[in-house]
Design a protein around this motif. Structure first.
Motif, short mmCIF file in Angstrom:
data_model
loop_
_atom_site.label_atom_id
_atom_site.label_comp_id
_atom_site.label_asym_id
_atom_site.label_seq_id
_atom_site.Cartn_x
_atom_site.Cartn_y
_atom_site.Cartn_z
N SER A 162 0.59 20.47 -3.15
CA SER A 162 0.52 19.94 -4.50
C SER A 162 1.84 20.20 -5.20
O SER A 162 2.41 21.28 -5.08
CB SER A 162 -0.62 20.61 -5.27
OG SER A 162 -0.58 20.22 -6.61
N ARG A 163 2.32 19.22 -5.93
CA ARG A 163 3.58 19.39 -6.64
C ARG A 163 3.35 19.95 -8.04
O ARG A 163 4.14 20.71 -8.55
CB ARG A 163 4.29 18.04 -6.74
CG ARG A 163 5.62 18.13 -7.45
CD ARG A 163 6.44 16.91 -7.32
NE ARG A 163 5.76 15.74 -7.82
CZ ARG A 163 6.30 14.56 -7.93
NH1 ARG A 163 7.55 14.38 -7.57
NH2 ARG A 163 5.63 13.53 -8.38
N THR A 181 0.83 -1.20 0.00
CA THR A 181 0.00 0.00 0.00
C THR A 181 0.86 1.25 0.00
O THR A 181 0.63 2.19 -0.76
CB THR A 181 -0.94 0.01 1.22
OG1 THR A 181 -1.75 -1.16 1.18
CG2 THR A 181 -1.82 1.24 1.22
N ASP A 239 2.55 12.52 -4.80
CA ASP A 239 1.48 13.51 -4.88
C ASP A 239 0.35 13.18 -3.91
O ASP A 239 -0.30 14.09 -3.38
CB ASP A 239 0.94 13.60 -6.30
CG ASP A 239 1.95 14.20 -7.26
OD1 ASP A 239 2.78 15.00 -6.80
OD2 ASP A 239 1.91 13.86 -8.45
N ASP A 240 0.09 11.88 -3.67
CA ASP A 240 -0.93 11.49 -2.71
C ASP A 240 -0.57 11.94 -1.31
O ASP A 240 -1.39 12.47 -0.57
CB ASP A 240 -1.13 9.96 -2.72
CG ASP A 240 -1.66 9.46 -4.05
OD1 ASP A 240 -2.38 10.23 -4.73
OD2 ASP A 240 -1.35 8.31 -4.41
N VAL A 241 0.68 11.73 -0.95
CA VAL A 241 1.14 12.11 0.38
C VAL A 241 1.09 13.63 0.53
O VAL A 241 0.65 14.15 1.55
CB VAL A 241 2.57 11.57 0.63
CG1 VAL A 241 3.11 12.07 1.96
CG2 VAL A 241 2.58 10.05 0.60
N LEU A 270 1.38 4.17 -3.08
CA LEU A 270 1.09 5.59 -2.89
C LEU A 270 2.12 6.43 -3.64
O LEU A 270 3.31 6.16 -3.59
CB LEU A 270 1.15 5.96 -1.41
CG LEU A 270 0.02 5.46 -0.53
CD1 LEU A 270 0.28 5.85 0.91
CD2 LEU A 270 -1.30 6.02 -0.99
N GLY A 271 1.62 7.41 -4.31
CA GLY A 271 2.53 8.32 -4.99
C GLY A 271 2.89 9.49 -4.09
O GLY A 271 2.23 9.75 -3.07
N GLY A 299 -0.93 15.59 -1.02
CA GLY A 299 -2.35 15.94 -0.96
C GLY A 299 -2.92 15.78 0.44
O GLY A 299 -3.80 16.54 0.84
N TRP A 300 -2.44 14.82 1.19
CA TRP A 300 -2.93 14.62 2.56
C TRP A 300 -2.61 15.81 3.45
O TRP A 300 -3.35 16.11 4.37
CB TRP A 300 -2.32 13.37 3.17
CG TRP A 300 -2.82 12.09 2.59
CD1 TRP A 300 -3.94 11.90 1.84
CD2 TRP A 300 -2.21 10.82 2.69
NE1 TRP A 300 -4.06 10.60 1.47
CE2 TRP A 300 -3.00 9.91 1.98
CE3 TRP A 300 -1.06 10.36 3.31
CZ2 TRP A 300 -2.69 8.57 1.89
CZ3 TRP A 300 -0.75 9.02 3.21
CH2 TRP A 300 -1.56 8.14 2.51
#
Length: 164
Positions: free
Chosen positions: A63-64, A47, A54-56, A51-52, A58-59
């Motif tokens: 934003s990159r 999992t 960008d996901d991390v 995760l990318g 976003g949390w």
């Protein structure tokens, strides 16, 4: 005594067998638990690996990736801040600076007006060239080619004659 001894040996055998069975059950349970833990660790690792970045981001509300308009806006804001700092740190007085800015703006306005005139001249000559290429003699020969010679069409619209 032999009876007691055989009872004690029988009891000891029962305890050993019970302990062996309990140890086997405990080993099986421990092995199952170890496999379950290993599966959970592998699942968590998969999992996290899926995760990318960008996901991390976003949390946490970041934003990159930015749109080109955002980059352009940031550039414009930096340009405005830099111009303000340059004006504040300028060695000339405020009145002289305003005079110089107005002079430069007038020069830009004159250049824009000259460019507009040149564009209008080019467009006018292009329109004249197109009008010259489509002469009235060409239009009448084209009309005679299609059999509508003498139809009475003029530049102002219809002249009362209709084709049937």
């Amino acid at each position: 005594m032999t009876n007691r001894m055989s009872n004690a040996v029988g009891t000891a055998k029962g305890v050993v067998e019970s302990a062996a069975t309990g140890a086997g059950v405990a080993a099986t349970a421990a092995r199952t638990t170890a496999f379950d833990v290993a599966k959970a660790v592998v699942g968590v690792a998969a999992t996290v690996g899926a995760l990318g970045f960008d996901d991390v981001l976003g949390w946490v509300g970041l934003s990159r990736k930015r749109s080109p308009l955002t980059a352009l806006g940031l550039f414009g804001a930096g340009l405005a801040v830099g111009a303000g700092v340059a004006l504040l740190l300028s060695p000339t007085s405020g009145e002289a600076l305003r005079r110089e800015l107005l002079t430069r703006l007038d020069g830009l306005k004159r250049q824009a007006t000259q460019a507009e005139r040149k564009v209008q001249d080019k467009v006018g000559s292009a329109v004249d060239a197109v009008k010259g290429a489509v002469a009235p003699s060409d239009a009448s020969s084209a009309n005679s080619h299609y059999g509508i010679e003498g139809a009475g069409l003029s530049h102002g619209g219809e002249s009362g004659h209709h084709l049937s």
